[in-house]
Scaffold this active site. Structure first.
Site, PDB file in Angstrom:
ATOM      1  N   HIS A  12     -13.882  -1.990   6.791  1.00 33.52           N
ATOM      2  CA  HIS A  12     -12.680  -2.804   7.457  1.00 33.52           C
ATOM      3  C   HIS A  12     -12.878  -3.479   8.447  1.00 33.52           C
ATOM      4  CE1 HIS A  12      -8.474  -2.984   8.664  1.00 33.52           C
ATOM      5  NE2 HIS A  12      -8.290  -3.302   7.546  1.00 33.52           N
ATOM      6  N   SER A  16     -11.106  -0.680   0.785  1.00 36.58           N
ATOM      7  CA  SER A  16      -9.664  -1.302   0.489  1.00 36.58           C
ATOM      8  C   SER A  16      -9.391  -2.500  -0.374  1.00 36.58           C
ATOM      9  CB  SER A  16      -9.220  -1.458   2.134  1.00 36.58           C
ATOM     10  OG  SER A  16     -10.015  -2.544   2.558  1.00 36.58           O
ATOM     11  N   LYS A  53      -0.004   3.838   4.713  1.00 39.56           N
ATOM     12  CA  LYS A  53      -0.340   3.371   3.278  1.00 39.56           C
ATOM     13  C   LYS A  53       0.460   4.723   2.318  1.00 39.56           C
ATOM     14  CE  LYS A  53      -4.191   0.960   5.088  1.00 39.56           C
ATOM     15  NZ  LYS A  53      -3.325  -0.246   5.523  1.00 39.56           N
ATOM     16  N   GLU A  97     -16.173   3.634   4.653  1.00 41.18           N
ATOM     17  CA  GLU A  97     -14.847   4.095   4.241  1.00 41.18           C
ATOM     18  C   GLU A  97     -14.988   5.057   2.816  1.00 41.18           C
ATOM     19  OE1 GLU A  97     -12.169   0.620   3.226  1.00 41.18           O
ATOM     20  OE2 GLU A  97     -13.061  -0.423   5.097  1.00 41.18           O
ATOM     21  N   ASN A 132       0.794  -1.275  -0.103  1.00 38.13           N
ATOM     22  CA  ASN A 132      -0.018   0.012  -0.041  1.00 38.13           C
ATOM     23  C   ASN A 132       0.901   1.292   0.096  1.00 38.13           C
ATOM     24  OD1 ASN A 132      -2.303  -1.588   0.075  1.00 38.13           O
ATOM     25  ND2 ASN A 132      -2.012  -1.720   2.247  1.00 38.13           N
ATOM     26  N   ASP A 173     -13.533   6.402   7.209  1.00 36.66           N
ATOM     27  CA  ASP A 173     -12.192   5.779   7.254  1.00 36.66           C
ATOM     28  C   ASP A 173     -11.475   6.187   6.048  1.00 36.66           C
ATOM     29  OD1 ASP A 173      -9.849   4.147   7.000  1.00 36.66           O
ATOM     30  OD2 ASP A 173     -10.850   2.657   8.377  1.00 36.66           O
ATOM     31  N   HIS A 184      -7.302   4.689   2.620  1.00 31.23           N
ATOM     32  CA  HIS A 184      -6.799   4.302   1.391  1.00 31.23           C
ATOM     33  C   HIS A 184      -6.982   5.658   0.551  1.00 31.23           C
ATOM     34  CE1 HIS A 184      -5.701   0.340   1.909  1.00 31.23           C
ATOM     35  NE2 HIS A 184      -6.817   0.161   2.940  1.00 31.23           N
TER      36      HIS A 184
HETATM   37  C1  LIG Z   1      -9.810   0.925   5.620  1.00 31.59           C
HETATM   38  C2  LIG Z   1      -8.695   0.434   6.782  1.00 31.59           C
HETATM   39  N1  LIG Z   1      -8.765   0.915   7.852  1.00 31.59           N
HETATM   40  C3  LIG Z   1      -8.000   0.872   8.719  1.00 31.59           C
HETATM   41  C4  LIG Z   1      -6.648   0.041   8.546  1.00 31.59           C
HETATM   42  C5  LIG Z   1      -5.675  -0.220   9.455  1.00 31.59           C
HETATM   43  O1  LIG Z   1      -4.688   0.611   9.583  1.00 31.59           O
HETATM   44  P1  LIG Z   1      -3.411   0.263  10.133  1.00 31.59           P
HETATM   45  O2  LIG Z   1      -2.534  -0.783   8.928  1.00 31.59           O
HETATM   46  O3  LIG Z   1      -2.498   1.490  10.501  1.00 31.59           O
HETATM   47  O4  LIG Z   1      -3.510  -0.384  11.474  1.00 31.59           O
HETATM   48  C6  LIG Z   1      -6.616  -0.620   7.277  1.00 31.59           C
HETATM   49  C7  LIG Z   1      -5.526  -1.356   6.779  1.00 31.59           C
HETATM   50  O5  LIG Z   1      -4.615  -2.162   7.357  1.00 31.59           O
HETATM   51  C8  LIG Z   1      -7.700  -0.386   6.462  1.00 31.59           C
HETATM   52  O6  LIG Z   1      -7.447  -0.716   4.930  1.00 31.59           O
END
Ligand SMILES: Cc1ncc(COP(=O)(O)O)c(C=O)c1O
Length: 387
Positions: A136, A184, A241, A180, A48, A209, A212
């Protein structure tokens, strides 16, 4: 074998029988859109690191400088002695970047979602919760920790959301919508303007969220919430990311941040992010606004890939971003295609249930600004040849 291990072996065997057993494999990111695995350099379509910042010299240098200046660890949680001038300055910089009143840094996106959602719902007793069914896992985990029932709307189906709000939300004392901005595993976008309209019409809190989208989309890479200024109550995202580092943020009102500082368990009861992590984030925030050329390049690559997949008759869903799914169907087919690509020097990981719904196993192709058009053509050629 311990008493525990026999239970675990049985559970692992069940996972294996479902074709869902996973294994860790060592990889090393290269600066040029490549990754090294088992001593082989592969073109990397799985990380990512969308803007290639994970190996950027400015991030590396600032992480090193801040470590030399402030040490390797932060010593305590934020509310004890773990808050440094650097934490506060960085949070002010994030709020300025996102054009919000205030910001708070978390150790990771997972931690942010699992800490914030239960905390927010404690302040909204009896709230009805509505979420896109593809949010997520960390948001689902936050909801599970809060012990609330969720009303899931069909993915990006805002008519369905409205119908659920009108039915299940109408007599609730409060309403919370979770989604989101860029999904993702599908690379499609939520309709932020309409979501805001719906939230306002139904007096619902909107939580988005932007993991991405941050860095890649929106004006100066500020994410898709930047298109609806002041209308999203809680915006979170990660630095792990497109920003090339580690950690996460939440932005919103000062009251929101004050509340989270007092109540979000994954903020209160954990050690503050260390100087190296803060330094890398600080450097990424200096670079991101000026990376329009890289963002445009990613958009061009995305279009080329989607056009090519369509020409091969492969469904790429509603992707319109740097994340492009190549829908394959079964776990076995996705794993076999991924293995054939890896043999050809291309890394595109198979994503299977439970990460995605059954029957939608896919290659999740993540583009990096360090890819060239020739990389996309090589991937398309290999996918076409493997089918
Ligand atoms: C949409 C989404 N939210 C939260 C996370 C979690 O973030 P982190 O990797 O910083 O724990 C991710 C991916 O890992 C994600 O794709």
């Amino acid at each position: 074998m311990s008493r525990l291990d026999s239970h675990l072996e049985t559970a692992l065997a069940r996972i294996g029988q479902a074709g869902q057993r996973r294994h860790l494999r060592a990889s090393a990111l290269s600066p040029n859109g490549r990754i090294v695995r088992n001593g082989r350099e592969l073109v990397d379509f799985s990380s990512n690191d969308y803007l290639g910042l994970a190996r950027h010299p400015l991030l590396i240098e600032r992480a090193r400088e801040w470590t030399a200046r402030d040490g390797a660890g932060s010593g305590a949680s934020r509310l004890v002695t773990g808050t440094s001038d650097a934490h506060l300055a960085l949070e002010a910089k994030i709020a300025a970047f996102k054009h919000t009143e205030a910001a708070l840094v978390f150790a990771s996106g997972w931690q942010a979602n699992t800490a914030m959602i239960p905390a927010l719902l404690t302040a909204m007793p009896g709230a009805a919760v509505f979420c896109d069914r593809l949010i997520h896992a960390s948001m689902h985990a936050g909801l599970a920790m809060a012990g609330v029932r969720q009303h899931r709307f069909r993915h990006n189906d805002l008519d369905h959301l409205e119908a659920l709000l009108a039915d299940k939300g109408v007599n609730a004392p409060a309403r919370l919508i979770l989604t989101e901005s860029v999904f993702s595993m599908d690379g499609d976008r939520a309709d932020m303007a309409r979501l805001c309209d719906i939230a306002e019409r139904h007096d619902a809190v909107l939580y988005v969220d932007e993991a991405h989208a941050t860095g890649v989309l929106g004006p100066q890479g500020r994410g898709l919430c930047a298109h609806v200024p002041g209308r999203v109550d809680v915006t979170m995202g990660t630095f792990s990311k497109a920003l090339g580092g580690f950690g996460a943020y939440v932005t919103g009102s000062q009251v929101l941040i004050d509340y989270l500082v007092n109540t979000a368990s994954g903020f209160v009861f954990t050690t503050a992010p260390p100087p190296a992590v803060l330094g890398a984030i600080d450097a990424a925030l200096d670079l991101i606004p000026g990376m329009d050329a890289e963002r445009a390049h990613l958009a061009t690559l995305g279009k080329r890939l989607r056009d090519g997949l369509a020409a091969l008759g492969i469904d790429h869903g509603a992707s319109s971003t740097q994340i492009v799914p190549a829908m394959v169907g079964t776990e076995a087919d996705a794993l076999a295609l991924s293995a054939r690509l890896e043999a050809a020097g291309l890394l595109a990981s198979a994503i299977r249930p439970p990460t995605v719904p059954p029957g939608t196993s896919r290659l999740r192709i993540a583009l990096r600004a360090t890819h060239g058009e020739a990389d996309i053509d090589a991937l398309l050629g290999a996918i076409g040849g493997a089918r």
